[in-house]
Enzyme design. Structure first.
Site, PDB file in Angstrom:
ATOM      1  N   TYR A 138       0.807  -1.215   0.000  1.00 15.85           N
ATOM      2  CA  TYR A 138       0.000   0.000   0.000  1.00 15.85           C
ATOM      3  C   TYR A 138       0.842   1.269   0.000  1.00 15.85           C
ATOM      4  CZ  TYR A 138      -3.929  -3.088   1.131  1.00 15.85           C
ATOM      5  OH  TYR A 138      -4.868  -4.078   1.113  1.00 15.85           O
ATOM      6  N   LYS A 188       3.127 -15.772   1.981  1.00 16.43           N
ATOM      7  CA  LYS A 188       2.987 -16.455   0.692  1.00 16.43           C
ATOM      8  C   LYS A 188       4.410 -16.746   0.227  1.00 16.43           C
ATOM      9  CE  LYS A 188       0.458 -17.762  -2.870  1.00 16.43           C
ATOM     10  NZ  LYS A 188      -0.392 -18.964  -2.814  1.00 16.43           N
ATOM     11  N   ASP A 220      -3.525 -18.218   1.261  1.00 14.62           N
ATOM     12  CA  ASP A 220      -4.721 -18.820   0.653  1.00 14.62           C
ATOM     13  C   ASP A 220      -5.317 -19.873   1.582  1.00 14.62           C
ATOM     14  OD1 ASP A 220      -2.271 -19.962   0.143  1.00 14.62           O
ATOM     15  OD2 ASP A 220      -2.725 -20.599  -1.894  1.00 14.62           O
ATOM     16  N   ASP A 244      -5.313  -6.885   5.792  1.00 13.16           N
ATOM     17  CA  ASP A 244      -6.493  -6.103   5.417  1.00 13.16           C
ATOM     18  C   ASP A 244      -7.631  -7.063   5.057  1.00 13.16           C
ATOM     19  OD1 ASP A 244      -8.158  -4.102   4.603  1.00 13.16           O
ATOM     20  OD2 ASP A 244      -7.010  -3.530   2.831  1.00 13.16           O
ATOM     21  N   ASP A 248     -10.996  -8.485   7.746  1.00 10.26           N
ATOM     22  CA  ASP A 248     -12.419  -8.288   7.424  1.00 10.26           C
ATOM     23  C   ASP A 248     -13.147  -9.629   7.394  1.00 10.26           C
ATOM     24  OD1 ASP A 248     -12.075  -5.574   7.227  1.00 10.26           O
ATOM     25  OD2 ASP A 248     -13.241  -5.393   5.382  1.00 10.26           O
TER      26      ASP A 248
END
Ligand code: NAD
Length: 358
Positions: A138, A188, A220, A244, A248
């Site tokens: 980001y 990952k 994943d 992020d 959620d």
């Protein structure tokens, strides 16, 4: 005595913050609470979503109780990009280096039915997501959006330096020590170089916490495990973008986004007394704003986290958390947690139900 900067913001922010502040005043009557403008409302009045008085007030405070910012009246091209309400939050995160985002997700007894997952899967769920908040994709440069040889292209960069990983990993391990002593580090590493560094660094940090079990999960798989068997997790440690998304997903396990609080901690202070910003994870919910319908649980629990993590007052935090639990156990529900046609409480009435049980 501590000083708390209160930034209610836009939409439901002022409604839920008022309730949380009332409860905070009850458990911490000796502290000073100073309100400052932020977000779209501040832009309308002062031409900026984060006026100087707010910046300096926050700088002089021990912690920030934040509501939410944003709304359709400031969306799209209506306001220059760097003056949008959300820019205030980004400013605070970067300026005060709030690198550690902590989101505890609990399913309170009585709310199992509110989750979209089966009650037997979420019953008793109690996990926390520790997300790196100021690095990764980001923020890293270069970022490009252009055209090469007539072909549109876009480029983002993921960059992590070892010290950024060390400091967030320490937050997660310290937190695990106070809980069930289990950290799942999510990366990952089979495809990303930043994840290789992440995993190597987390293993090194783990050596300082022999009492905490460390497990590695690919992102994943982590997202799948969160809906398959979420109770296997205690502390989930991850980088900015993965965090992020996973936080959620985790929040929804609790039944409503209005239930989940958060803390964003910086470097200032010491463990248990760090400067931090505390806010519900939801946005300003313009669809229900001004109607006394919002669930203030996340704001109240954010105030509890503020007591524990910035004021070193775990007793006050537990008082608030127990009162929320008791109110829910007694059947107190806001509209987001009931089926259609069932009775529910307003924002303020829910706050009173909690305050009565402090
Ligand atoms: P939102 O989180 O505001 O709302 C999503 C849905 O959840 C809505 O239906 C809303 O009514 C419901 N909801 C949210 N909080 C609730 C609560 N406490 N009680 C009951 N229901 C609740 O997300 P959105 O609609 O995508 O965004 C609205 C605005 O908020 C946008 O301007 C967005 O940019 C901003 N936003 C701000 C923050 C922040 O301040 N940290 C975070 C996310 C979005």
């Amino acid at each position: 005595m501590s000083t708390i900067a209160v930034l209610p913001g836009d939409g439901i922010g002022p409604e839920v913050t008022r309730v949380a502040l009332e409860i905070l005043r009850r458990v911490r009557p000796g502290d000073t609470y100073v309100e400052y403008p932020v977000g779209g409302g501040a832009y309308d009045r002062f031409g900026t979503p984060i006026p100087d008085q707010t910046k300096s007030g926050v700088g002089q405070s021990d912690a920030v109780l934040f509501g939410s910012v944003g709304g359709p009246q400031w969306d799209g091209d209506k306001v220059p990009r760097d003056l949008r309400p959300e820019a205030s939050l980004l400013f605070l995160r970067l300026h005060f280096e709030l690198f550690a985002n902590i989101r505890p997700v609990r399913v309170y007894p009585g709310l199992e039915e509110a989750s979209t997952l089966k009650p037997e899967v979420v019953s008793g769920l109690d996990l926390v997501v520790v997300r790196e908040l100021t690095g990764g994709a980001y923020f890293a440069q270069p970022k490009e959006f252009g055209e090469r040889d007539g072909v549109p292209y876009a480029l983002d960069t993921i960059l992590y330096h070892k010290p950024e990983i060390v400091r967030i990993a320490r937050v997660a391990f310290e937190m695990a020590r106070e809980r069930r002593k289990l950290v799942h580090s999510v990366d990952k590493q089979n495809t990303l170089e930043t994840s290789r560094l992440w995993r190597k660094t987390v293993v090194e940090v783990a050596a300082d916490y022999p009492d905490v079990t460390l497990q590695h999960v690919l992102v994943d798989n982590a997202s799948m495990q969160l809906v398959r068997n979420p109770r296997q997790f205690d502390v989930i440690l991850t980088e900015n973008m993965f965090g992020d998304i996973l936080s959620d997903e985790s929040a929804m396990l609790s039944g409503s986004i209005g239930n989940v609080p958060s803390a964003s901690l910086g470097r200032r202070g010491e463990p248990g007394r760090r400067f931090g910003l505390y806010e519900p994870i939801s946005g300003s919910a313009p669809d229900i704003a001004g109607q006394n319908l919002a669930n203030p649980t996340a704001a109240i629990l954010s105030a509890a986290m503020l007591c524990r993590l910035s004021l070193g007052d775990s007793a006050a935090a537990e008082r608030v958390e127990r009162a929320v639990e008791a109110a829910i156990a007694s059947g107190a529900r806001t509209r987001d947690l009931v089926r259609q046609s069932e009775a529910y409480l307003s924002t303020t009435a829910f706050g009173e139900a909690v305050a009565a049980r402090l």
